[in-house]
Design an enzyme around this catalytic site. Structure first.
Site, PDB file in Angstrom:
ATOM      1  N   ALA A  61       0.829  -1.194   0.000  1.00  0.00           N
ATOM      2  CA  ALA A  61       0.000   0.000   0.000  1.00  0.00           C
ATOM      3  C   ALA A  61       0.870   1.254   0.000  1.00  0.00           C
ATOM      4  CB  ALA A  61      -0.919   0.002   1.224  1.00  0.00           C
ATOM      5  N   GLY A 106      -0.158  -5.362   0.341  1.00  0.00           N
ATOM      6  CA  GLY A 106      -1.195  -5.387  -0.685  1.00  0.00           C
ATOM      7  C   GLY A 106      -0.745  -6.071  -1.952  1.00  0.00           C
ATOM      8  N   GLU A 109      -1.253  -9.659  -1.300  1.00  0.00           N
ATOM      9  CA  GLU A 109      -2.702  -9.900  -1.297  1.00  0.00           C
ATOM     10  C   GLU A 109      -3.273  -9.910  -2.710  1.00  0.00           C
ATOM     11  OE1 GLU A 109      -4.434  -8.098   2.799  1.00  0.00           O
ATOM     12  OE2 GLU A 109      -3.169  -6.729   1.651  1.00  0.00           O
ATOM     13  N   GLU A 129       2.464  -6.069   7.450  1.00  0.00           N
ATOM     14  CA  GLU A 129       1.625  -5.063   8.110  1.00  0.00           C
ATOM     15  C   GLU A 129       1.836  -5.009   9.620  1.00  0.00           C
ATOM     16  OE1 GLU A 129      -0.524  -6.195   4.293  1.00  0.00           O
ATOM     17  OE2 GLU A 129       0.584  -7.246   5.864  1.00  0.00           O
TER      18      GLU A 129
END
Length: 255
Positions: A61, A106, A109, A129
Protein backbone atom coordinates in the site's frame (compact mmCIF):
# COMPACT_ATOMS: atom_id res chain seq x y z
CA UNK A 1 -3.70 5.52 -15.28
CA UNK A 2 -1.82 3.36 -12.78
CA UNK A 3 -3.21 0.06 -14.12
CA UNK A 4 -3.58 -0.82 -17.79
CA UNK A 5 -5.47 -3.61 -19.53
CA UNK A 6 -3.95 -5.02 -22.70
CA UNK A 7 -5.87 -7.71 -24.61
CA UNK A 8 -4.46 -9.98 -27.31
CA UNK A 9 -5.63 -13.38 -28.53
CA UNK A 10 -7.97 -13.96 -25.63
CA UNK A 11 -5.49 -13.02 -22.88
CA UNK A 12 -5.92 -9.84 -20.88
CA UNK A 13 -2.86 -8.47 -19.09
CA UNK A 14 -3.56 -6.30 -16.05
CA UNK A 15 -0.34 -4.30 -15.86
CA UNK A 16 0.48 -2.25 -12.77
CA UNK A 17 2.22 0.98 -13.72
CA UNK A 18 3.00 3.20 -10.74
CA UNK A 19 6.79 3.56 -10.57
CA UNK A 20 9.00 2.96 -8.82
CA UNK A 21 7.38 0.29 -6.61
CA UNK A 22 3.78 0.01 -7.84
CA UNK A 23 2.45 1.16 -4.46
CA UNK A 24 -1.27 0.45 -4.32
CA UNK A 25 -2.81 3.80 -3.52
CA UNK A 26 -6.56 4.49 -3.49
CA UNK A 27 -6.62 5.42 -7.18
CA UNK A 28 -4.85 2.18 -8.10
CA UNK A 29 -7.22 0.12 -5.96
CA UNK A 30 -10.24 1.72 -7.62
CA UNK A 31 -8.74 1.20 -11.07
CA UNK A 32 -8.14 -2.48 -10.32
CA UNK A 33 -11.80 -2.90 -9.40
CA UNK A 34 -12.93 -1.06 -12.53
CA UNK A 35 -10.80 -3.20 -14.83
CA UNK A 36 -11.64 -6.46 -13.05
CA UNK A 37 -15.33 -5.76 -13.56
CA UNK A 38 -14.64 -4.88 -17.20
CA UNK A 39 -12.77 -8.16 -17.70
CA UNK A 40 -15.65 -10.06 -16.12
CA UNK A 41 -18.05 -8.64 -18.71
CA UNK A 42 -15.83 -8.96 -21.80
CA UNK A 43 -16.15 -12.03 -24.01
CA UNK A 44 -12.84 -11.31 -25.74
CA UNK A 45 -10.91 -11.81 -22.47
CA UNK A 46 -10.81 -15.52 -21.65
CA UNK A 47 -7.82 -15.61 -19.27
CA UNK A 48 -5.85 -13.00 -17.34
CA UNK A 49 -2.25 -12.21 -16.35
CA UNK A 50 -1.52 -9.78 -13.51
CA UNK A 51 1.93 -8.27 -13.93
CA UNK A 52 3.86 -5.47 -12.29
CA UNK A 53 6.75 -5.27 -14.72
CA UNK A 54 10.23 -6.76 -14.82
CA UNK A 55 11.50 -5.39 -11.50
CA UNK A 56 8.62 -5.34 -9.02
CA UNK A 57 5.12 -6.75 -8.72
CA UNK A 58 3.78 -4.41 -6.03
CA UNK A 59 5.56 -3.39 -2.84
CA UNK A 60 2.33 -2.82 -0.92
CA UNK A 61 0.00 0.00 0.00
CA UNK A 62 0.93 3.66 -0.23
CA UNK A 63 2.05 4.18 3.38
CA UNK A 64 2.29 7.96 3.09
CA UNK A 65 -1.31 8.07 1.90
CA UNK A 66 -2.47 5.82 4.75
CA UNK A 67 -0.47 7.65 7.41
CA UNK A 68 -2.76 10.68 7.27
CA UNK A 69 -5.94 8.59 7.53
CA UNK A 70 -7.58 8.34 10.94
CA UNK A 71 -9.94 5.71 12.28
CA UNK A 72 -13.03 7.26 10.75
CA UNK A 73 -11.37 7.63 7.36
CA UNK A 74 -10.28 3.98 7.29
CA UNK A 75 -13.71 2.77 8.37
CA UNK A 76 -15.03 4.57 5.31
CA UNK A 77 -12.28 3.21 3.05
CA UNK A 78 -11.64 -0.35 4.24
CA UNK A 79 -14.66 -1.90 2.52
CA UNK A 80 -13.72 -0.30 -0.80
CA UNK A 81 -10.17 -1.59 -0.33
CA UNK A 82 -11.38 -5.15 0.13
CA UNK A 83 -13.92 -4.82 -2.67
CA UNK A 84 -11.23 -3.88 -5.18
CA UNK A 85 -9.26 -7.06 -4.44
CA UNK A 86 -12.39 -9.20 -4.26
CA UNK A 87 -13.33 -7.99 -7.74
CA UNK A 88 -10.05 -9.46 -9.00
CA UNK A 89 -10.54 -12.70 -7.06
CA UNK A 90 -14.03 -13.10 -8.52
CA UNK A 91 -13.07 -12.71 -12.16
CA UNK A 92 -14.82 -15.84 -13.50
CA UNK A 93 -11.89 -16.75 -15.74
CA UNK A 94 -8.44 -18.23 -15.12
CA UNK A 95 -6.09 -15.64 -13.57
CA UNK A 96 -2.33 -15.99 -13.11
CA UNK A 97 -0.06 -13.62 -11.20
CA UNK A 98 3.38 -13.02 -12.77
CA UNK A 99 5.44 -12.05 -9.73
CA UNK A 100 8.85 -10.41 -10.03
CA UNK A 101 10.67 -8.63 -7.24
CA UNK A 102 8.66 -7.50 -4.25
CA UNK A 103 5.10 -8.64 -3.63
CA UNK A 104 4.53 -7.32 -0.12
CA UNK A 105 1.44 -6.36 1.84
CA UNK A 106 -1.19 -5.39 -0.69
CA UNK A 107 1.05 -6.73 -3.43
CA UNK A 108 1.05 -10.18 -1.85
CA UNK A 109 -2.70 -9.90 -1.30
CA UNK A 110 -3.18 -9.09 -4.97
CA UNK A 111 -1.18 -12.17 -5.96
CA UNK A 112 -3.38 -14.21 -3.62
CA UNK A 113 -6.39 -13.17 -5.70
CA UNK A 114 -5.03 -15.13 -8.67
CA UNK A 115 -5.69 -18.81 -9.35
CA UNK A 116 -2.02 -19.55 -10.02
CA UNK A 117 1.21 -17.74 -9.17
CA UNK A 118 4.43 -17.87 -11.18
CA UNK A 119 7.34 -16.18 -9.40
CA UNK A 120 10.74 -15.10 -10.54
CA UNK A 121 13.85 -16.26 -8.73
CA UNK A 122 14.19 -12.67 -7.50
CA UNK A 123 10.72 -12.57 -5.91
CA UNK A 124 10.15 -11.72 -2.26
CA UNK A 125 6.70 -12.10 -0.77
CA UNK A 126 5.23 -11.29 2.62
CA UNK A 127 2.63 -9.59 4.77
CA UNK A 128 4.62 -7.02 6.77
CA UNK A 129 1.62 -5.06 8.11
CA UNK A 130 2.32 -6.19 11.69
CA UNK A 131 5.52 -4.12 11.58
CA UNK A 132 3.30 -1.05 11.19
CA UNK A 133 1.05 -2.05 14.07
CA UNK A 134 -1.58 -3.33 11.62
CA UNK A 135 -2.86 -6.55 10.08
CA UNK A 136 -3.48 -7.29 6.39
CA UNK A 137 -6.67 -5.51 5.33
CA UNK A 138 -7.19 -6.52 1.69
CA UNK A 139 -7.91 -10.19 2.27
CA UNK A 140 -4.53 -11.43 3.48
CA UNK A 141 -5.71 -13.01 6.74
CA UNK A 142 -8.36 -14.96 4.84
CA UNK A 143 -6.84 -15.87 1.48
CA UNK A 144 -3.36 -16.64 2.78
CA UNK A 145 -4.64 -19.01 5.47
CA UNK A 146 -6.86 -20.79 2.94
CA UNK A 147 -3.95 -21.16 0.53
CA UNK A 148 -1.12 -22.32 2.81
CA UNK A 149 -2.92 -23.25 6.03
CA UNK A 150 -3.47 -21.29 9.25
CA UNK A 151 -0.19 -22.09 11.01
CA UNK A 152 2.01 -21.07 8.09
CA UNK A 153 -0.13 -17.98 7.48
CA UNK A 154 0.19 -16.98 11.14
CA UNK A 155 3.97 -17.32 10.94
CA UNK A 156 4.12 -14.88 8.02
CA UNK A 157 1.50 -12.47 9.38
CA UNK A 158 2.66 -12.51 13.03
CA UNK A 159 6.34 -11.93 12.14
CA UNK A 160 5.91 -9.78 9.04
CA UNK A 161 8.91 -11.54 7.53
CA UNK A 162 9.61 -11.71 3.81
CA UNK A 163 10.15 -15.04 2.07
CA UNK A 164 12.24 -15.60 -1.03
CA UNK A 165 10.92 -17.48 -4.03
CA UNK A 166 12.24 -20.90 -3.00
CA UNK A 167 10.60 -20.74 0.43
CA UNK A 168 7.40 -19.33 -1.08
CA UNK A 169 7.31 -22.37 -3.37
CA UNK A 170 7.86 -24.76 -0.46
CA UNK A 171 5.07 -23.05 1.50
CA UNK A 172 2.67 -23.25 -1.44
CA UNK A 173 2.49 -19.47 -1.65
CA UNK A 174 3.62 -19.64 -5.29
CA UNK A 175 3.18 -22.51 -7.74
CA UNK A 176 6.22 -22.21 -9.98
CA UNK A 177 9.60 -20.46 -9.79
CA UNK A 178 11.40 -19.48 -13.00
CA UNK A 179 14.19 -17.09 -14.00
CA UNK A 180 12.98 -13.52 -13.55
CA UNK A 181 13.29 -12.75 -17.25
CA UNK A 182 10.86 -15.59 -18.08
CA UNK A 183 8.08 -14.80 -15.59
CA UNK A 184 5.73 -12.90 -17.86
CA UNK A 185 6.37 -15.18 -20.83
CA UNK A 186 5.51 -18.30 -18.83
CA UNK A 187 2.51 -16.67 -17.17
CA UNK A 188 1.20 -15.57 -20.55
CA UNK A 189 1.70 -19.07 -21.95
CA UNK A 190 -0.32 -20.53 -19.05
CA UNK A 191 -3.11 -18.03 -19.67
CA UNK A 192 -3.01 -18.47 -23.46
CA UNK A 193 -3.42 -22.22 -23.14
CA UNK A 194 -6.52 -21.82 -20.95
CA UNK A 195 -7.90 -19.04 -23.16
CA UNK A 196 -8.41 -21.74 -25.80
CA UNK A 197 -10.37 -23.92 -23.40
CA UNK A 198 -14.13 -24.20 -22.77
CA UNK A 199 -14.98 -20.86 -21.15
CA UNK A 200 -18.16 -21.91 -19.37
CA UNK A 201 -16.63 -25.11 -17.98
CA UNK A 202 -13.59 -23.17 -16.72
CA UNK A 203 -15.91 -20.67 -15.04
CA UNK A 204 -17.84 -23.56 -13.48
CA UNK A 205 -14.67 -25.21 -12.20
CA UNK A 206 -13.42 -21.98 -10.64
CA UNK A 207 -16.73 -21.20 -8.96
CA UNK A 208 -17.16 -24.74 -7.64
CA UNK A 209 -13.65 -24.80 -6.14
CA UNK A 210 -13.80 -21.31 -4.65
CA UNK A 211 -17.30 -21.74 -3.25
CA UNK A 212 -16.38 -25.09 -1.78
CA UNK A 213 -13.44 -23.56 0.07
CA UNK A 214 -15.71 -20.94 1.60
CA UNK A 215 -18.48 -23.25 2.79
CA UNK A 216 -19.26 -26.79 3.99
CA UNK A 217 -18.71 -29.80 1.74
CA UNK A 218 -22.41 -30.48 1.21
CA UNK A 219 -22.95 -26.97 -0.17
CA UNK A 220 -19.82 -27.31 -2.28
CA UNK A 221 -21.03 -30.63 -3.68
CA UNK A 222 -24.39 -29.05 -4.54
CA UNK A 223 -22.63 -26.28 -6.47
CA UNK A 224 -20.53 -28.86 -8.29
CA UNK A 225 -23.57 -31.00 -9.07
CA UNK A 226 -25.56 -28.10 -10.46
CA UNK A 227 -22.72 -26.88 -12.65
CA UNK A 228 -21.90 -30.41 -13.83
CA UNK A 229 -25.46 -31.04 -14.97
CA UNK A 230 -25.81 -27.54 -16.41
CA UNK A 231 -22.78 -27.96 -18.63
CA UNK A 232 -24.64 -30.66 -20.53
CA UNK A 233 -26.66 -27.81 -22.08
CA UNK A 234 -23.58 -26.16 -23.61
CA UNK A 235 -22.15 -26.37 -27.11
CA UNK A 236 -18.69 -26.83 -25.62
CA UNK A 237 -19.81 -30.08 -23.96
CA UNK A 238 -21.23 -31.35 -27.25
CA UNK A 239 -18.06 -30.35 -29.11
CA UNK A 240 -15.76 -31.85 -26.52
CA UNK A 241 -17.50 -35.21 -26.35
CA UNK A 242 -17.92 -35.47 -30.11
CA UNK A 243 -14.22 -34.76 -30.61
CA UNK A 244 -13.30 -37.35 -27.97
CA UNK A 245 -15.38 -40.05 -29.66
CA UNK A 246 -14.27 -39.21 -33.21
CA UNK A 247 -10.64 -38.08 -32.73
CA UNK A 248 -9.52 -39.15 -29.28
CA UNK A 249 -8.82 -37.14 -26.09
CA UNK A 250 -7.43 -33.61 -26.00
CA UNK A 251 -8.15 -32.57 -29.59
CA UNK A 252 -11.35 -30.55 -29.19
CA UNK A 253 -11.29 -26.93 -30.33
CA UNK A 254 -13.58 -24.64 -28.36
CA UNK A 255 -15.03 -21.32 -29.53
Amino acid sequence: MTVHLEVAEGVGTLRLDRPPMNALDVATQDRLKELAEDITRRDDVRAVVIHGGEKVFAAGADIKEMQVMDHAAMIARSRALQDSFTAVARIPKPVVAAVTGYALGGGCELALCADFRIAGENAKLGQPEILLGLIPGAGGTQRLSRLIGPSKAKDLIFTGRQVKADEALALGLVDRVVPAAEVYEQAHAWAARLAKGPAIALRAAKEAIDTGLETDIETGLAVERNWFAGLFATEDRERGMRSFVEEGPGKAKFL
